[in-house]
Design a protein around this motif. Structure first.
Motif, PDB file in Angstrom:
ATOM      1  N   ARG A  62       0.858  -1.176   0.000  1.00 15.81           N
ATOM      2  CA  ARG A  62       0.000   0.000   0.000  1.00 15.81           C
ATOM      3  C   ARG A  62       0.901   1.234   0.000  1.00 15.81           C
ATOM      4  N   ILE A  63       0.517   2.267  -0.731  1.00 12.28           N
ATOM      5  CA  ILE A  63       1.318   3.486  -0.783  1.00 12.28           C
ATOM      6  C   ILE A  63       0.440   4.672  -0.409  1.00 12.28           C
ATOM      7  N   GLY A  64       1.036   5.649   0.293  1.00 14.79           N
ATOM      8  CA  GLY A  64       0.216   6.746   0.760  1.00 14.79           C
ATOM      9  C   GLY A  64       0.965   8.043   0.925  1.00 14.79           C
ATOM     10  N   THR A  65       0.191   9.102   1.060  1.00 10.73           N
ATOM     11  CA  THR A  65       0.748  10.423   1.332  1.00 10.73           C
ATOM     12  C   THR A  65       0.772  10.642   2.834  1.00 10.73           C
ATOM     13  N   ALA A  66       1.892  11.047   3.342  1.00 12.37           N
ATOM     14  CA  ALA A  66       2.025  11.374   4.767  1.00 12.37           C
ATOM     15  C   ALA A  66       2.916  12.610   4.879  1.00 12.37           C
ATOM     16  N   VAL A  67       2.258  13.756   4.645  1.00 11.74           N
ATOM     17  CA  VAL A  67       0.867  13.931   4.300  1.00 11.74           C
ATOM     18  C   VAL A  67       0.724  14.840   3.086  1.00 11.74           C
ATOM     19  N   LEU A  68      -0.527  14.849   2.549  1.00 16.44           N
ATOM     20  CA  LEU A  68      -0.928  15.787   1.512  1.00 16.44           C
ATOM     21  C   LEU A  68      -1.572  16.984   2.199  1.00 16.44           C
ATOM     22  N   LEU A  69      -1.043  18.181   1.964  1.00 15.71           N
ATOM     23  CA  LEU A  69      -1.596  19.396   2.572  1.00 15.71           C
ATOM     24  C   LEU A  69      -2.775  19.849   1.728  1.00 15.71           C
ATOM     25  N   LEU A  70      -3.925  19.258   2.002  1.00 13.17           N
ATOM     26  CA  LEU A  70      -5.089  19.382   1.136  1.00 13.17           C
ATOM     27  C   LEU A  70      -5.565  20.812   0.904  1.00 13.17           C
ATOM     28  N   PRO A  71      -5.515  21.729   1.874  1.00 15.36           N
ATOM     29  CA  PRO A  71      -6.033  23.074   1.591  1.00 15.36           C
ATOM     30  C   PRO A  71      -5.251  23.836   0.532  1.00 15.36           C
ATOM     31  N   LEU A  72      -4.054  23.376   0.186  1.00 15.40           N
ATOM     32  CA  LEU A  72      -3.271  24.042  -0.848  1.00 15.40           C
ATOM     33  C   LEU A  72      -3.664  23.613  -2.263  1.00 15.40           C
ATOM     34  N   TYR A  73      -4.535  22.618  -2.380  1.00 10.40           N
ATOM     35  CA  TYR A  73      -4.842  22.017  -3.674  1.00 10.40           C
ATOM     36  C   TYR A  73      -6.288  22.292  -4.089  1.00 10.40           C
ATOM     37  N   GLN A  74      -6.491  22.501  -5.403  1.00  9.24           N
ATOM     38  CA  GLN A  74      -7.839  22.573  -5.946  1.00  9.24           C
ATOM     39  C   GLN A  74      -8.417  21.152  -5.891  1.00  9.24           C
ATOM     40  N   PRO A  75      -9.534  20.930  -5.212  1.00  9.78           N
ATOM     41  CA  PRO A  75      -9.966  19.557  -4.928  1.00  9.78           C
ATOM     42  C   PRO A  75     -10.375  18.748  -6.151  1.00  9.78           C
ATOM     43  N   VAL A  76     -10.935  19.374  -7.190  1.00 12.75           N
ATOM     44  CA  VAL A  76     -11.301  18.604  -8.375  1.00 12.75           C
ATOM     45  C   VAL A  76     -10.046  18.069  -9.061  1.00 12.75           C
ATOM     46  N   MET A  77      -9.032  18.904  -9.144  1.00 14.61           N
ATOM     47  CA  MET A  77      -7.782  18.467  -9.776  1.00 14.61           C
ATOM     48  C   MET A  77      -7.127  17.335  -8.996  1.00 14.61           C
ATOM     49  N   VAL A  78      -7.012  17.497  -7.679  1.00 18.26           N
ATOM     50  CA  VAL A  78      -6.332  16.464  -6.901  1.00 18.26           C
ATOM     51  C   VAL A  78      -7.179  15.197  -6.819  1.00 18.26           C
ATOM     52  N   ALA A  79      -8.509  15.319  -6.896  1.00 17.10           N
ATOM     53  CA  ALA A  79      -9.367  14.133  -6.929  1.00 17.10           C
ATOM     54  C   ALA A  79      -9.057  13.287  -8.154  1.00 17.10           C
ATOM     55  N   LYS A  80      -8.886  13.943  -9.300  1.00 14.24           N
ATOM     56  CA  LYS A  80      -8.544  13.222 -10.528  1.00 14.24           C
ATOM     57  C   LYS A  80      -7.153  12.597 -10.431  1.00 14.24           C
ATOM     58  N   GLN A  81      -6.178  13.348  -9.929  1.00 15.81           N
ATOM     59  CA  GLN A  81      -4.826  12.816  -9.802  1.00 15.81           C
ATOM     60  C   GLN A  81      -4.798  11.574  -8.920  1.00 15.81           C
ATOM     61  N   LEU A  82      -5.448  11.655  -7.766  1.00 15.97           N
ATOM     62  CA  LEU A  82      -5.427  10.537  -6.831  1.00 15.97           C
ATOM     63  C   LEU A  82      -6.221   9.348  -7.356  1.00 15.97           C
ATOM     64  N   ALA A  83      -7.332   9.622  -8.048  1.00 10.67           N
ATOM     65  CA  ALA A  83      -8.112   8.535  -8.627  1.00 10.67           C
ATOM     66  C   ALA A  83      -7.311   7.785  -9.687  1.00 10.67           C
ATOM     67  N   ASP A  84      -6.609   8.535 -10.538  1.00 10.08           N
ATOM     68  CA  ASP A  84      -5.794   7.886 -11.565  1.00 10.08           C
ATOM     69  C   ASP A  84      -4.685   7.042 -10.952  1.00 10.08           C
ATOM     70  N   LEU A  85      -4.028   7.574  -9.913  1.00 12.59           N
ATOM     71  CA  LEU A  85      -2.946   6.819  -9.281  1.00 12.59           C
ATOM     72  C   LEU A  85      -3.476   5.579  -8.582  1.00 12.59           C
ATOM     73  N   ASP A  86      -4.643   5.682  -7.956  1.00 13.32           N
ATOM     74  CA  ASP A  86      -5.225   4.512  -7.311  1.00 13.32           C
ATOM     75  C   ASP A  86      -5.582   3.463  -8.357  1.00 13.32           C
ATOM     76  N   SER A  87      -6.127   3.917  -9.480  1.00 13.44           N
ATOM     77  CA  SER A  87      -6.490   2.989 -10.546  1.00 13.44           C
ATOM     78  C   SER A  87      -5.259   2.296 -11.131  1.00 13.44           C
ATOM     79  N   ARG A  88      -4.213   3.077 -11.418  1.00 14.23           N
ATOM     80  CA  ARG A  88      -3.016   2.504 -12.031  1.00 14.23           C
ATOM     81  C   ARG A  88      -2.242   1.601 -11.074  1.00 14.23           C
ATOM     82  N   SER A  89      -2.430   1.810  -9.766  1.00 13.91           N
ATOM     83  CA  SER A  89      -1.715   0.981  -8.788  1.00 13.91           C
ATOM     84  C   SER A  89      -2.507  -0.246  -8.377  1.00 13.91           C
ATOM     85  N   GLY A  90      -3.696  -0.419  -8.932  1.00 12.71           N
ATOM     86  CA  GLY A  90      -4.522  -1.550  -8.525  1.00 12.71           C
ATOM     87  C   GLY A  90      -5.195  -1.335  -7.192  1.00 12.71           C
TER      88      GLY A  90
END
Length: 323
Positions: A62-90
């Motif tokens: 399992r791989i994870g962010t420790a941590v992602l500083l979420l308030p610095l990110y536009q949530p729609v963009m980071v949602a797509k980035q994280l979804a793609d990485l989760d998909s590509r990593s199985g």
């Protein structure tokens, strides 16, 4: 997630490296984590970039962010980035979330007032979850507004559909103060504090349970984690010198007794005794962050092979978890 065992993860310190990750995956660890700032004062990476590297350079853990500083990110963009990485990593991605605040210039650079970072994090977490459900989403919030958005994760080669887990990656809340505990209780899939003592961890467990009960939330499956700076060496004096050199200056040259409360160091036997206190307080998944400037893999190896087998679950299960 079952908590009938104690798990170890590792922080990829100082940077994700292909050979380091390959060696770490051969150890009896369950996860590898790394975070990052947007504008750090040193030449270190950013959280999503590091996560992408770990996605590409690992196969099992399992791989994870420790941590992602979420308030610095536009949530729609980071949602797509994280979804793609989760998909590509199985489906191996987890998202450790923090509000930041150490470097005010990061917030100024992206136009986010520091005073809003908690509220923005809460709203962004709700947006991530909504988009990861896969249905069209309308959102009208304090900070973000959009209509009829639908997120479609990337489809891995050869797959008949996206491999992202249903509902998306788990959101693990990090922090040390009560607002973070309340966020974990109300919105998180787990709790990942850092630089706190076993007694403070036990108090955080009680606070989270109290807040969850007040919100009518069942914590079954909630993950009780700990990001733990430590050093484990065959030479205990060397391990203690590691921690003093790595963390001591940041805490005003505090005495070794103070550092030992929040960053255990010593031989495998000595560190196991300290980590057992965290287990008794409620920790079930340690992220071992080597508090050293050299041979960090050696610390992770000793922790996984000689500390982990010494730890024992308490006779009484942790309330709100699966057995």
């Amino acid at each position: 997630m079952s908590t009938d065992s104690i798990l170890f993860g590792a922080a990829a310190i100082p940077e994700p490296d292909r050979e380091w990750l390959a060696a770490a995956e051969r150890l009896p660890i369950s996860s590898i984590w790394q975070g990052g700032h947007l504008l750090p004062p040193t030449h270190t990476g950013e959280a999503v970039t590091r996560l992408a590297l770990m996605t590409a350079w690992t196969e099992r853990v399992r791989i994870g962010t420790a941590v992602l500083l979420l308030p610095l990110y536009q949530p729609v963009m980071v949602a797509k980035q994280l979804a793609d990485l989760d998909s590509r990593s199985g489906g191996r991605v987890s998202v450790g979330i923090g509000v930041g605040g150490e470097f005010q210039h990061e917030f100024e650079a992206v136009g986010v007032p520091m005073r809003e970072r908690g509220a923005r994090t809460d709203e962004a977490m709700a947006i991530l979850r909504a988009l990861w459900r896969g249905d069209p989403v309308d959102h009208e919030g304090r900070f973000f507004r959009f209509e009829n958005l639908r997120l479609r994760p990337v489809q891995p080669p050869g797959a008949s559909g996206p491999a992202m887990r249903p509902g998306g990656p788990p959101l693990i809340v990090s922090g040390r103060k009560e607002p973070a505990m309340r966020r974990a209780a109300r919105l998180g899939d787990g709790w990942l504090p850092y630089l706190i003592s076993p007694s403070a961890y036990a108090r955080s467990v009680q606070t989270i349970h109290t807040e969850a009960a007040a919100a009518g939330r069942d914590l079954t499956g909630f993950e009780w984690m700990m990001y733990l700076y430590c050093s484990v060496r065959a030479d205990g004096d060397r391990a203690r010198a590691d921690v003093a050199g790595f963390l001591g200056g940041a805490y005003g040259d505090k005495p070794a007794s103070m550092l030992d409360k929040i960053a255990p160091s010593g031989t495998p036997e000595q560190v196991a005794a300290r980590l057992q206190e965290y287990v008794d307080a409620g920790v079930r998944h340690f992220v071992i962050s080597p508090a050293a400037h050299e041979d960090t893999l050696g610390i992770v190896r000793l922790a996984a092979e000689e500390v982990l087998p010494r730890l024992k679950l308490p006779a009484t299960p942790l309330a709100g978890t699966i057995r």
